[in-house]
Design a protein around this motif. Structure first.
Motif, PDB file in Angstrom:
ATOM      1  N   GLY A 188       0.100  -3.017   1.850  1.00  0.00           N
ATOM      2  CA  GLY A 188      -0.561  -2.919   0.553  1.00  0.00           C
ATOM      3  C   GLY A 188      -0.625  -1.517  -0.018  1.00  0.00           C
ATOM      4  O   GLY A 188      -1.140  -1.315  -1.120  1.00  0.00           O
ATOM      5  N   THR A 191       4.091   0.402  -0.655  1.00  0.00           N
ATOM      6  CA  THR A 191       4.825  -0.726  -1.217  1.00  0.00           C
ATOM      7  C   THR A 191       6.195  -0.311  -1.743  1.00  0.00           C
ATOM      8  O   THR A 191       6.390   0.835  -2.165  1.00  0.00           O
ATOM      9  N   GLN A 195       3.057  -1.397  -7.486  1.00  0.00           N
ATOM     10  CA  GLN A 195       1.857  -2.223  -7.448  1.00  0.00           C
ATOM     11  C   GLN A 195       0.732  -1.573  -8.256  1.00  0.00           C
ATOM     12  O   GLN A 195       0.379  -0.418  -8.017  1.00  0.00           O
TER      13      GLN A 195
END
Length: 284
Positions: A188, A191, A195
């Motif tokens: 997360g 990436t 994002q």
């Protein structure tokens, strides 16, 4: 990257290490000459880098960013955080350490101040005057905004950092073996697609987590307090921001160095092509 024959092979990290040794040696020669000429106390020397180590170059080819995440061309700490050394005998106390947040844009304003010149008043100057930091070892409370192209990716305020966007490098580049964060996958965070986190930024406490691996819980009071503070600074920054004309989006093969040093002796100098600039796109 080229190492001179005199210092070649002295390090155990290939040509990159040799180049660092050569750079260190060369800076030492410059400082020695300043003393020899008797102008050291009238000369301000500032040594830093424009980005973190280029980890995508491969093992032993691009340096190390220690505990920090990723490397050059990213807005993680490994790409944006660099040490700096200021040297001015008789003015800057030797051996002192500062935790001041700074930017290379501050060098212009700071140099004007050290030279006794007023800042320009006919335009907005982004850099701050850090002379009080250098001369009195004070700390100026200021944010640092991390940009990648035209996009504000993150904001650093004190020991906190808020990511509004995350991206290492594209899947296309990764499949070709180009990795801006080798061996540092953080789910997360590192990436390979862009994002967006603008509605709920990822916030890290860099004093406790310099590697940006553990975002602060959005449910915590700490997160909410930091978010309010950072949001106010971001709104103020954007309100005063005047977009400039991009200067790094044009490509022209004619401006490349077609005749590097030593090419004459090797008979390898090339004739540059006709200038034909075009608008280029950068995948990162």
């Amino acid at each position: 990257m080229r190492s001179c024959v005199l210092l070649s092979g002295l390090s155990n990290v290939c040509s990159y290490g040799d180049a660092v040794i050569e750079l260190d040696h060369s800076v030492g020669l410059i400082l020695k000459e300043l003393r020899t000429l008797g102008i050291a106390e009238n000369t301000f020397v500032f040594f830093t880098s424009d980005n973190g180590a280029a980890l995508m170059s491969g093992p032993k080819q691009g340096g190390s960013n220690g505990p920090f995440l990723c490397g050059k061309e990213t807005t993680f700490e490994g790409g944006m955080r660099e040490p700096a050394i200021a040297w001015w005998p008789g003015h800057i106390k030797a051996g002192q350490v500062s935790y001041q947040l700074g930017s290379v844009m501050d060098l212009f304003t700071t140099s004007l101040s050290l030279a006794g010149l007023p800042p320009l008043s006919d335009r907005v100057i982004d850099g701050l005057d850090l002379s009080p930091v250098l001369l009195q070892n004070t700390v100026i409370d200021r944010p640092i905004f991390y940009y990648r192209g035209n996009e504000m990716m993150a904001v650093r305020v004190g020991l906190y950092k808020a990511h509004y966007w995350t991206w290492s490098n594209s899947w296309e580049e990764l499949m070709k073996g180009i990795n801006f964060c080798p061996g540092q996958h953080v789910t997360g965070v590192t990436t390979h697609t862009q994002q967006e986190h603008t509605m709920q930024p990822l916030i890290f406490h860099l004093g406790q987590d310099p590697g940006e691996k553990y975002p602060i819980s959005v449910l915590s009071e700490e997160y909410q307090a930091v978010l309010r503070h950072v949001t106010a600074l971001v709104n103020e920054h954007r309100k005063a921001l005047v977009p400039g004309v991009p200067q790094l989006n044009m490509c022209d093969l004619a401006v490349m160095n077609w005749a590097p040093e030593g090419c004459q002796q090797l008979g390898k100098c090339l004739k540059p092509p006709e200038s034909a600039p075009w608008k280029c796109e950068w995948p990162h």
